[in-house]
Enzyme design. Structure first.
Site, PDB file in Angstrom:
ATOM      1  N   LEU A  11       0.799  -1.553   0.077  1.00  0.00           N
ATOM      2  CA  LEU A  11       0.139   0.255  -0.099  1.00  0.00           C
ATOM      3  C   LEU A  11       0.851   1.418  -0.252  1.00  0.00           C
ATOM      4  CD1 LEU A  11      -2.757  -1.255   2.757  1.00  0.00           C
ATOM      5  CD2 LEU A  11      -2.488  -1.675   0.360  1.00  0.00           C
ATOM      6  N   ALA A  13      -0.313   4.452  -1.613  1.00  0.00           N
ATOM      7  CA  ALA A  13      -1.055   5.567  -2.360  1.00  0.00           C
ATOM      8  C   ALA A  13      -1.389   6.808  -1.452  1.00  0.00           C
ATOM      9  CB  ALA A  13      -2.319   4.972  -2.750  1.00  0.00           C
ATOM     10  N   GLY A  14      -0.957   6.609   0.064  1.00  0.00           N
ATOM     11  CA  GLY A  14      -1.449   7.606   0.690  1.00  0.00           C
ATOM     12  C   GLY A  14      -0.385   9.009   0.880  1.00  0.00           C
ATOM     13  N   ARG A  18       1.505  14.747   7.194  1.00  0.00           N
ATOM     14  CA  ARG A  18       2.494  14.880   8.293  1.00  0.00           C
ATOM     15  C   ARG A  18       3.942  15.061   7.976  1.00  0.00           C
ATOM     16  NH1 ARG A  18       1.717  11.651  13.040  1.00  0.00           N
ATOM     17  NH2 ARG A  18       0.450  10.143  12.216  1.00  0.00           N
ATOM     18  N   ASP A 105       5.236   2.620   3.766  1.00  0.00           N
ATOM     19  CA  ASP A 105       6.120   3.384   4.605  1.00  0.00           C
ATOM     20  C   ASP A 105       6.776   2.917   5.886  1.00  0.00           C
ATOM     21  OD1 ASP A 105       3.815   2.972   5.986  1.00  0.00           O
ATOM     22  OD2 ASP A 105       3.439   5.131   6.819  1.00  0.00           O
ATOM     23  N   GLU A 155      -7.381   2.090  15.944  1.00  0.00           N
ATOM     24  CA  GLU A 155      -6.534   3.368  15.618  1.00  0.00           C
ATOM     25  C   GLU A 155      -6.158   4.326  16.748  1.00  0.00           C
ATOM     26  OE1 GLU A 155      -4.522   3.301  12.612  1.00  0.00           O
ATOM     27  OE2 GLU A 155      -5.334   0.944  12.863  1.00  0.00           O
ATOM     28  N   LYS A 352      39.630  12.292 -11.908  1.00  0.00           N
ATOM     29  CA  LYS A 352      38.131  11.993 -12.738  1.00  0.00           C
ATOM     30  C   LYS A 352      38.465  11.135 -13.953  1.00  0.00           C
ATOM     31  CE  LYS A 352      36.656  13.779 -15.837  1.00  0.00           C
ATOM     32  NZ  LYS A 352      36.231  14.644 -17.154  1.00  0.00           N
ATOM     33  N   ARG A 441      58.936  25.960 -21.349  1.00  0.00           N
ATOM     34  CA  ARG A 441      58.955  27.082 -20.605  1.00  0.00           C
ATOM     35  C   ARG A 441      60.170  28.128 -21.174  1.00  0.00           C
ATOM     36  NH1 ARG A 441      61.953  23.814 -15.665  1.00  0.00           N
ATOM     37  NH2 ARG A 441      64.111  24.432 -16.533  1.00  0.00           N
TER      38      ARG A 441
END
Ligand code: UD1
Ligand code: MG
Length: 460
Positions: A11, A13-14, A18, A105, A155, A352, A441
């Site tokens: 699940l 989709a919420g 908060r 979550d 709840e 690099k 140089r």
């Protein structure tokens, strides 16, 4: 190893209410990855071949973040609660099977727990995982019947003062019978504090009808932690890191200061390696045995072979460090940096997309980009590969045992031969043959008696 065929519905989709966030809740990261990614991993590890993710809030973002061959998506257009979310997956669930239902979550669940739940569900109508928490916070409180099976779940928002004091919480991890669960979901009502269709009520309803719902106690209560706000997020992140450090310590890695050390779960480290304080090891990184990572080492997606030493305050991102190499202090190895065995990179050096051959040394204040440095070569202080002409990048090749004098500018594309030398301060824009000395140089001129001459001029 998992023995049975399992299906999972996650699940996800919420809303993110908060979190006070524009980002979908399940995409907030802990230990370097989105919450949802960890949940999917646990389902896979438990043997789920196919996973249905219910998306809704931020659906497109969530889809693209976790798209994979074994993931299908169901859409919950309007977020009407966890029971409603699970109902949206019905069309994707075929035949009768044990369905693992997980919360996107709550990422700390272990695959072993899922296997235990599935087993328990085979002996009963279904099963849910519970934990005893000192601070149960916003989690659902579980009321267990005298038989030891589930009575109901309340709840936090709906709980009485007496119920809120219950420490047994619903982890939001279930093993449920399909298609039976969908029949129960169809009867759910929204007569609660949030006006939602609670999945938790469905379990209570099933129990009230005389079905035995097993209550599986988690040995490790942290598996129940879900992220509803940013404090939860921090706690979950820290738990992942603590678990990982303990795992490493048991496997023979020294972690000198666990409180300041961050090792993400996917990192591998060999025995007898020592991690000093403030070390961060992230992403898919691999550290060998008998390495020392000194204070402030920051590594992401990098590999360090056996016996290498990373001196304090180095940044390695997408780098490969060979056995016995020494890096830093204060070195930066960027993507494509490759140090072969026994080579050495010193302070204030940036590398690099460049390879250092075995035993090559680049000690101080240097930039090596798009380069190939031969075995045993020595790169003096302040050398720069001038790899970019404003439009394109070009390569520099330095031969074996070559000596590149301090402050040499290597204007790429350019090649320095084996055993060749460049004089300090040279600008080298033509190839140098094997064994040659290149001086690029202007010649020095001394003006004798200059100080006296200048003093005389000033007086006049
Ligand atoms: C839920 C449980 C609670 C449990 C806790 C565990 C319910 C009613 N409560 O509470 O008992 O202790 O999880 O973490 O189930 N979601 C949807 N669609 C919706 C609502 C939610 O997909 O309409 C998803 C969310 O994205 C989330 C998961 O379901 O991933 C749980 O929802 P959340 O709102 O976090 O429920 P909690 O209040 O934590
Ligand atoms: Mg939650």
């Amino acid at each position: 190893m998992p023995e049975r065929d399992l299906a999972a519905v996650v699940l996800a989709a919420g809303k993110s209410t908060r979190m006070l966030s524009a980002r979908p809740k399940v995409l907030h990261e802990v230990a370097g990855r989105p919450l949802l990614a960890w949940v999917l991993d646990a389902a896979r590890e438990a043997g789920c071949r196919e996973i249905v993710v219910v998306v809704g809030h931020g659906a497109d973002e969530v889809r693209s973040a976790v798209a994979a061959a074994d993931v299908r998506f169901a859409v919950q257009e309007e977020q009407r609660g966890t029971g409603h979310a699970l109902a949206q997956a019905a069309a994707h669930v075929t035949g009768s099977e044990t369905l693992l239902v997980l919360s996107g979550d709550a990422p700390l669940l272990r695959s072993a727990t899922l296997s235990r739940l599935a087993e328990a569900a085979e002996e009963s109508w279904g099963a849910l995982a519970v934990a005893e928490l000192e601070e149960p916070g916003s989690l659902g409180r579980v009321i267990v019947a005298e038989s030891g099976h589930l009575a109901r779940i309340v709840e936090a928002a709906d709980a009485t003062a007496e119920e809120i004091a219950i420490r047994t919480v619903n982890a939001g991890i279930y093993a449920l019978p399909a298609p039976e669960i969908f029949t129960v979901l169809a009867r759910l009502k929204t007569d609660n504090a949030k006006g939602e269709l609670y999945l938790t009520d469905a379990l209570g309803d099933a129990a009230a009808l005389g079905n035995e719902v097993s209550v599986v106690a988690l040995d490790d209560a942290t598996e129940a932690l879900g992220a509803n706000d940013r404090r939860d997020l921090g706690r979950i992140h820290r738990t992942f890191i603590t678990r990982k450090l303990e795992e490493l310590e048991i496997a023979g890695v020294t972690v000198l200061d666990p409180l300041t050390t961050r090792v993400e779960p996917q990192v591998e480290i060999g025995a007898d390696t020592v991690l000093h304080p403030d070390v961060s090891l992230m992403g898919v990184s691999r550290i060998g045995s008998e390495c020392v990572l000194h204070q402030g080492a920051w590594l992401r997606d990098s590999t360090v072979a056996d016996g290498a030493v990373i001196e304090p305050y180095c940044v390695l991102d997408g780098a490969v460090v060979g056995a016995g190499c020494s890096v830093g202090p204060f070195a930066r190895l960027r993507p494509g940096a490759r140090l072969e065995a026994g080579s050495k990179v010193g302070n204030y050096v940036e590398v690099k997309n460049a390879t250092l051959g075995p035993g090559a040394k680049v000690g101080h204040l240097t930039y090596l980009g798009d380069a190939e440095i031969g075995a045993g070569a020595n790169i003096g202080a302040g050398v720069v590969t001038c790899n970019y002409d404003g439009e394109r990048k070009h390569r520099t090749v330095v031969g074996e045992r070559a000596f590149v004098g301090s402050d040499t500018m290597l204007v790429a594309p350019v090649e320095i031969g084996n055993d060749a030398t460049t004089a300090a301060g040279s600008v080298i824009n033509r190839d140098v043959p094997d064994g040659a000395l290149a001086i690029g140089r202007s010649r020095q001129r001394n003006v004798e008696g200059w100080a006296a001459l200048r003093a005389k001029r000033r007086k006049q």
